[in-house]
Design an enzyme around this catalytic site. Sequence first.
Site, PDB file in Angstrom:
ATOM      1  N   SER A  58       0.733  -1.385   0.021  1.00 42.80           N
ATOM      2  CA  SER A  58      -0.178  -0.047   0.213  1.00 42.80           C
ATOM      3  C   SER A  58       0.959   1.287  -0.121  1.00 42.80           C
ATOM      4  CB  SER A  58      -0.928   0.035   1.280  1.00 42.80           C
ATOM      5  OG  SER A  58      -0.241  -0.061   2.331  1.00 42.80           O
ATOM      6  N   HIS A 114      -0.574   6.002   6.632  1.00 45.23           N
ATOM      7  CA  HIS A 114      -0.183   5.863   5.390  1.00 45.23           C
ATOM      8  C   HIS A 114       0.203   7.318   4.830  1.00 45.23           C
ATOM      9  CE1 HIS A 114      -2.038   1.837   5.318  1.00 45.23           C
ATOM     10  NE2 HIS A 114      -1.145   1.601   4.058  1.00 45.23           N
TER      11      HIS A 114
END
Length: 265
Positions: free
Chosen positions: A41, A246
């Site tokens: 990711s 993230h």
Amino acid sequence: MPSPFRVAASVVAAAALTFTGVGAHPAPAAPVARYAALGDSYSSGVGAGDYLADGGDCKRSANAYPALWQREHAAAEFAFVACSSATTADVRARQLSAVTADTTLVTISAGGNDIGFADTLETCVLGSDRACSDAVATSTAYVRDRLPADLDATYAQIRRRAPNARLVVLGYPRLFETGSCLLGLSVAKRRALDDAADTLAEVTARRAAAGGAEFADVRARFAGHGVCAADEWLHGLTLPVDESYHPTATGQARGYLPSLVARTG
């Protein structure tokens, strides 16, 4: 630690991945004709928004560093197959078809999902300092004892498929700053998690070098921009939860992309 946390919505804990590393001096840049972007990711761009319609659950972002690099360099062929939640085994099983004998550049971030860092971070968000420390110790043991073989197998298969390609392994940033922050994570927890990120970086850098790859360490570029910084390039706990911890679009553009450009020109 880059892949979504499987944290129950009722506790709204977080999704994520992270880490980083150290690299050797880059060789002179060569023209890139065929670029394959593999990984998890952090490479697909979870958290950066503007997800591509054909990416499905992989959540590939037009703001992820592979897409940004391609816009600047215009390789004749661009295979963007990085996918949220991917482990090194997933890369080998599902992504290597994008790598061919004619591929001239391969990038990858992988390893955070192998070591169960999503579960570790969940424990740290919800549990005590001691529970967090124990979970980090378990993840760190995997990094030292088992991850090297996972990484070696992955880099070796990429090399077999594209023996002449430049292989750049990108690491993960340290997630946290240690200043005052309403996070649910004590300074002790944040330090433990960042120390684990350093261990992952060091191991990944060594395995990349052994596998004939270059390691792009993003930790210095993200320094001062982690969760709890005044200018964050990483999401804290957020919705949707899979974007928690993230890189933001800024983190991709100002943290990851320059780290890759420093290796490739």
